[in-house]
Design a protein around this motif. Structure first.
Motif, PDB file in Angstrom:
ATOM      1  N   PRO A  13       0.773  -1.247   0.000  1.00 42.88           N
ATOM      2  CA  PRO A  13       0.000   0.000   0.000  1.00 42.88           C
ATOM      3  C   PRO A  13       0.802   1.294   0.000  1.00 42.88           C
ATOM      4  N   ALA A  14       1.964   1.342  -0.621  1.00 45.08           N
ATOM      5  CA  ALA A  14       2.704   2.607  -0.710  1.00 45.08           C
ATOM      6  C   ALA A  14       3.079   2.860  -2.161  1.00 45.08           C
ATOM      7  N   GLY A  15       3.182   4.124  -2.511  1.00 47.90           N
ATOM      8  CA  GLY A  15       3.546   4.477  -3.878  1.00 47.90           C
ATOM      9  C   GLY A  15       4.839   3.806  -4.298  1.00 47.90           C
ATOM     10  N   THR A  16       5.793   3.756  -3.383  1.00 50.07           N
ATOM     11  CA  THR A  16       7.103   3.215  -3.717  1.00 50.07           C
ATOM     12  C   THR A  16       7.026   1.736  -4.110  1.00 50.07           C
ATOM     13  N   ASP A  17       6.112   0.988  -3.517  1.00 57.05           N
ATOM     14  CA  ASP A  17       5.962  -0.429  -3.864  1.00 57.05           C
ATOM     15  C   ASP A  17       5.397  -0.566  -5.278  1.00 57.05           C
ATOM     16  N   ALA A  18       4.499   0.339  -5.636  1.00 58.25           N
ATOM     17  CA  ALA A  18       3.948   0.297  -6.995  1.00 58.25           C
ATOM     18  C   ALA A  18       5.026   0.672  -8.017  1.00 58.25           C
ATOM     19  N   VAL A  19       5.925   1.582  -7.640  1.00 62.07           N
ATOM     20  CA  VAL A  19       7.041   1.938  -8.527  1.00 62.07           C
ATOM     21  C   VAL A  19       7.908   0.693  -8.766  1.00 62.07           C
ATOM     22  N   GLU A  20       8.178  -0.048  -7.686  1.00 57.46           N
ATOM     23  CA  GLU A  20       8.971  -1.279  -7.825  1.00 57.46           C
ATOM     24  C   GLU A  20       8.266  -2.264  -8.764  1.00 57.46           C
ATOM     25  N   GLY A  22       6.977  16.741  -8.144  1.00 57.50           N
ATOM     26  CA  GLY A  22       6.441  17.303  -6.904  1.00 57.50           C
ATOM     27  C   GLY A  22       7.535  17.613  -5.906  1.00 57.50           C
ATOM     28  N   GLU A  23       8.109  16.545  -5.345  1.00 57.65           N
ATOM     29  CA  GLU A  23       9.159  16.741  -4.335  1.00 57.65           C
ATOM     30  C   GLU A  23      10.336  17.513  -4.932  1.00 57.65           C
ATOM     31  N   GLY A  24      10.546  17.363  -6.239  1.00 54.42           N
ATOM     32  CA  GLY A  24      11.647  18.043  -6.928  1.00 54.42           C
ATOM     33  C   GLY A  24      11.470  19.547  -6.995  1.00 54.42           C
ATOM     34  N   ALA A  70      14.040  13.776  -9.834  1.00 54.10           N
ATOM     35  CA  ALA A  70      12.842  12.935  -9.689  1.00 54.10           C
ATOM     36  C   ALA A  70      12.689  12.444  -8.253  1.00 54.10           C
ATOM     37  N   TYR A  71      11.452  12.110  -7.884  1.00 57.19           N
ATOM     38  CA  TYR A  71      11.210  11.407  -6.612  1.00 57.19           C
ATOM     39  C   TYR A  71      10.187  10.306  -6.867  1.00 57.19           C
ATOM     40  N   HIS A  72      10.584   9.061  -6.574  1.00 58.46           N
ATOM     41  CA  HIS A  72       9.678   7.945  -6.805  1.00 58.46           C
ATOM     42  C   HIS A  72       9.474   7.083  -5.566  1.00 58.46           C
ATOM     43  N   GLY A  73      10.159   7.388  -4.457  1.00 62.70           N
ATOM     44  CA  GLY A  73       9.920   6.622  -3.245  1.00 62.70           C
ATOM     45  C   GLY A  73      11.196   6.228  -2.545  1.00 62.70           C
ATOM     46  N   MET A  74      11.047   5.362  -1.540  1.00 68.46           N
ATOM     47  CA  MET A  74      12.142   5.082  -0.606  1.00 68.46           C
ATOM     48  C   MET A  74      12.635   3.638  -0.639  1.00 68.46           C
ATOM     49  N   SER A  94      -1.193   6.081  -6.570  1.00 67.89           N
ATOM     50  CA  SER A  94      -1.321   5.865  -5.122  1.00 67.89           C
ATOM     51  C   SER A  94      -1.907   7.149  -4.520  1.00 67.89           C
ATOM     52  N   LYS A  95      -1.536   7.468  -3.299  1.00 69.42           N
ATOM     53  CA  LYS A  95      -2.036   8.659  -2.584  1.00 69.42           C
ATOM     54  C   LYS A  95      -3.558   8.816  -2.712  1.00 69.42           C
ATOM     55  N   ALA A  96      -4.051   9.749  -3.553  1.00 67.90           N
ATOM     56  CA  ALA A  96      -5.480  10.091  -3.548  1.00 67.90           C
ATOM     57  C   ALA A  96      -6.397   8.939  -3.941  1.00 67.90           C
ATOM     58  N   VAL A 107       8.653   8.844 -15.542  1.00 63.78           N
ATOM     59  CA  VAL A 107       8.581  10.310 -15.487  1.00 63.78           C
ATOM     60  C   VAL A 107       7.379  10.770 -14.661  1.00 63.78           C
ATOM     61  N   GLU A 108       7.604  11.834 -13.897  1.00 66.48           N
ATOM     62  CA  GLU A 108       6.496  12.508 -13.206  1.00 66.48           C
ATOM     63  C   GLU A 108       5.997  13.625 -14.132  1.00 66.48           C
ATOM     64  N   PRO A 109       4.720  13.665 -14.462  1.00 66.69           N
ATOM     65  CA  PRO A 109       4.227  14.750 -15.328  1.00 66.69           C
ATOM     66  C   PRO A 109       4.402  16.129 -14.687  1.00 66.69           C
ATOM     67  N   ALA A 115       4.359   6.468 -16.394  1.00 71.50           N
ATOM     68  CA  ALA A 115       3.989   7.770 -15.826  1.00 71.50           C
ATOM     69  C   ALA A 115       3.747   7.589 -14.328  1.00 71.50           C
ATOM     70  N   ASP A 116       4.550   8.234 -13.518  1.00 66.58           N
ATOM     71  CA  ASP A 116       4.350   8.189 -12.067  1.00 66.58           C
ATOM     72  C   ASP A 116       3.360   9.286 -11.704  1.00 66.58           C
ATOM     73  N   GLU A 117       2.098   8.869 -11.514  1.00 67.70           N
ATOM     74  CA  GLU A 117       1.037   9.835 -11.174  1.00 67.70           C
ATOM     75  C   GLU A 117       0.634   9.694  -9.707  1.00 67.70           C
ATOM     76  N   VAL A 118       1.575   9.240  -8.894  1.00 62.95           N
ATOM     77  CA  VAL A 118       1.292   9.061  -7.472  1.00 62.95           C
ATOM     78  C   VAL A 118       0.800  10.383  -6.862  1.00 62.95           C
ATOM     79  N   GLN A 119       1.466  11.473  -7.230  1.00 65.58           N
ATOM     80  CA  GLN A 119       1.105  12.757  -6.615  1.00 65.58           C
ATOM     81  C   GLN A 119       0.206  13.610  -7.516  1.00 65.58           C
ATOM     82  N   THR A 120       0.323  13.413  -8.831  1.00 68.89           N
ATOM     83  CA  THR A 120      -0.395  14.289  -9.764  1.00 68.89           C
ATOM     84  C   THR A 120      -1.811  13.817 -10.073  1.00 68.89           C
TER      85      THR A 120
HETATM   86  N1  PMP Z   1       6.126   8.883  -6.585  1.00 68.53           N
HETATM   87  C1  PMP Z   1       5.854  10.186  -6.394  1.00 68.53           C
HETATM   88  C2  PMP Z   1       5.721  11.083  -7.580  1.00 68.53           C
HETATM   89  C3  PMP Z   1       5.698  10.696  -5.110  1.00 68.53           C
HETATM   90  O1  PMP Z   1       5.439  11.990  -4.929  1.00 68.53           O
HETATM   91  C4  PMP Z   1       5.808   9.815  -4.006  1.00 68.53           C
HETATM   92  C5  PMP Z   1       5.645  10.302  -2.580  1.00 68.53           C
HETATM   93  N2  PMP Z   1       5.783  11.621  -2.342  1.00 68.53           N
HETATM   94  C6  PMP Z   1       6.106   8.473  -4.261  1.00 68.53           C
HETATM   95  C7  PMP Z   1       6.244   8.037  -5.557  1.00 68.53           C
HETATM   96  C8  PMP Z   1       6.276   7.480  -3.136  1.00 68.53           C
HETATM   97  O2  PMP Z   1       5.055   7.238  -2.524  1.00 68.53           O
HETATM   98  P1  PMP Z   1       5.038   6.647  -1.020  1.00 68.53           P
HETATM   99  O3  PMP Z   1       5.567   7.721  -0.133  1.00 68.53           O
HETATM  100  O4  PMP Z   1       3.600   6.325  -0.768  1.00 68.53           O
HETATM  101  O5  PMP Z   1       5.906   5.435  -1.040  1.00 68.53           O
END
Ligand code: PMP
Length: 464
Positions: free
Chosen positions: A125-132, A225-227, A153-157, A282-284, A220-222, A253-258
């Motif tokens: 249940p985290a964005g980073t797991d979906a990125v993986e 965000g964190e950047g 870029a920011y895709h997770g931890m 993820s997120k919303a 790519v993040e459209p 397309a990483d739309e976790v935040q967008t």
């Molecule tokens: N991708 C993007 C674009 C994000 O903004 C984030 C979190 N800020 C993540 C991935 C990672 O999501 P999570 O913190 O739920 O692992």
């Protein structure tokens, strides 16, 4: 005889004890809690009430999670309905009516061309797991390893996501320049900067002796965000789509935040009209509860059962809350609302630049807004010193001071960007006109106060 009155023991307010115990017991790696010493006890819409009785306008929104703000009635009702139904809350990845309804609603919101031929994988249940999961999917489907990612870029931890993010040290990724106007890596900005970034990508991929094996995918993040809230130019995203499609490289397309209306379209890829091969969501989509999925082109579905597994992939409450959120955003055209409100807020923030030399840049898309703070009295960054008209250097100390002054005025904002100098606003899409004005007023006030304060002596580290 004089009676000696007992001296009353003054107890600190309970929230102070909670904060003190948090500081003693929680990890040094904690983040938001450091700059936002609040103990939330109630919340509704844009407002959070602290245990100290103070009320705050929350423009952090769970790091962009709360499309409908806190505790929206449709979200609460959806959660209660599941609880009252006696449905199991934990089901691994089994089929349930709740999951079926969520998937139907999600697919209804996605670009038709994409959804008509898509598969969904429910992830941890985290964005980073979906990125993986997205990386595993494209690596399996292409038989290749490398990934193309972008500066900042920011895709997770988790390991793979971190590798693909700007802070990476150990890389199986090739990093390409992400176009941006204010600090354009090519010193030009605008269309020209974006065109040069695309040209660099093409040349790198087609240079047979260049040392870059054909990658498994590009992520790519459209809008980064964190950047630092950097919207990718639409023409550049179309270039990336064309370049990757021509070379059979899956585009993620990483739309976790967008996602979910945040940028003024239901999904940010709609602005450019591109159809990616994989979307990370993820997120919303979980309506404030943890949920993460990837949706992808059916032809990529070549991985084996269990290729991406996990215990917590069946969060029924999150799916119900998420389906309710998606439906509400769609039915009430909240993406359009975010576009209108965002433009209005950006215009007002740009006006502030005339009176505040500390505002270097104001940018964003929809209700994903960033204000980059700078120090006009210092020399430009070495990398930009030879530019035609270099931007002043970022001022993270001013950004931290603004964040603290905002808090004092009952406004919660996030900091981000390469140097932690971008004040970020991610209000819920349900924001009213009055609330939007109140947010900008408080931010303007906080800026004026921070500019007057001796903030440059602040020594606490940035969070990002
Ligand atoms: N991708 C993007 C674009 C994000 O903004 C984030 C979190 N800020 C993540 C991935 C990672 O999501 P999570 O913190 O739920 O692992």
């Amino acid at each position: 005889m004089a009676v000696i009155e007992p001296v009353p023991v003054v107890q600190p307010p309970p929230h102070e004890g909670i904060l003190r115990r948090q500081a003693l017991r929680e990890s040094a790696a904690r983040t938001y809690a450091r700059s936002l010493p609040i103990v939330p006890v109630r919340a509704r819409g844009l407002t959070i009430e602290g245990a100290d009785g103070r009320r705050y306008l929350d423009c952090l929104s769970g790091a962009g999670t709360l499309a409908l703000g806190h505790n929206h009635p449709v979200v609460l009702e959806a959660i209660r309905k599941v609880l009252d139904s006696g449905a199991p809350l934990h089901v691994l990845d089994l089929a349930t009516p709740v999951k079926d309804a969520f998937t139907t609603e999600l697919f209804a919101t996605l670009p038709r061309e994409f959804a008509d031929n898509a598969r969904i994988q429910f992830c941890g249940p985290a964005g980073t797991d979906a990125v993986e999961a997205a990386f595993t999917l494209v690596r399996t489907a292409t038989g290749r390893t490398g990934l193309l990612t972008f500066t900042g870029a920011y895709h997770g931890m988790t390991t793979g996501a971190l590798e693909a993010s700007g802070g990476a040290r150990d890389v199986r990724v090739t990093r390409l320049p992400f176009p941006q106007d204010y600090r354009c890596p090519f010193g030009t900005g605008g269309e020209q900067g974006a065109a040069l970034a695309a040209r660099w990508t093409k040349h790198l991929l087609d240079d047979r002796k260049g040392g870059l094996p054909t990658p498994a995918g590009m992520i790519v993040e459209p809008v980064q965000g964190e950047g630092g809230v950097l919207p990718a130019p639409d023409s550049w995203l179309r270039d990336m789509r064309r370049i990757t499609a021509d070379r059979s490289i899956p585009l993620i397309a990483d739309e976790v935040q967008t996602g979910v209306g945040r940028t003024g379209a239901f999904w940010a890829v709609e602005h450019s009209g591109i159809v990616p091969d994989v979307m990370v969501l993820s997120k919303a989509i979980g309506g404030s509860l943890p949920l993460a999925v990837i949706v992808y082109r059916a032809e990529l579905d070549l991985w084996q059962p269990g290729a991406h597994a996990g215990t917590f992939r069946g969060n029924q409450l999150a799916m119900a809350a998420g389906a309710a959120t998606l439906a509400y955003v769609r039915e009430n055209r909240l993406a359009d609302r975010a576009a209108v409100l965002g433009e209005r807020m950006l215009a007002r923030l740009r006006e502030l630049r005339t009176h505040h030399p500390g505002i270097g840049d104001v940018r964003g898309r929809g209700l994903m807004i960033g204000v980059e703070l700078v120090d006009p009295e210092r020399a430009p960054l070495p990398a930009e010193a030879d530019d035609h008209a270099p931007a002043p250097p970022p001022d993270p100390a001013l950004a931290r001071a603004v964040q603290q002054e905002c808090l004092r005025r009952g406004l919660i904002v996030e900091l981000g960007g390469r140097h932690g100098a971008v004040v970020r606003l991610l209000p819920p899409l349900t924001l009213t006109d009055e609330q939007a004005s109140a947010v900008v007023d408080r931010l303007a006030d906080a800026l004026a106060a921070a500019e007057r304060s001796p903030h440059r002596r602040t020594t606490t580290g940035p969070i990002s």
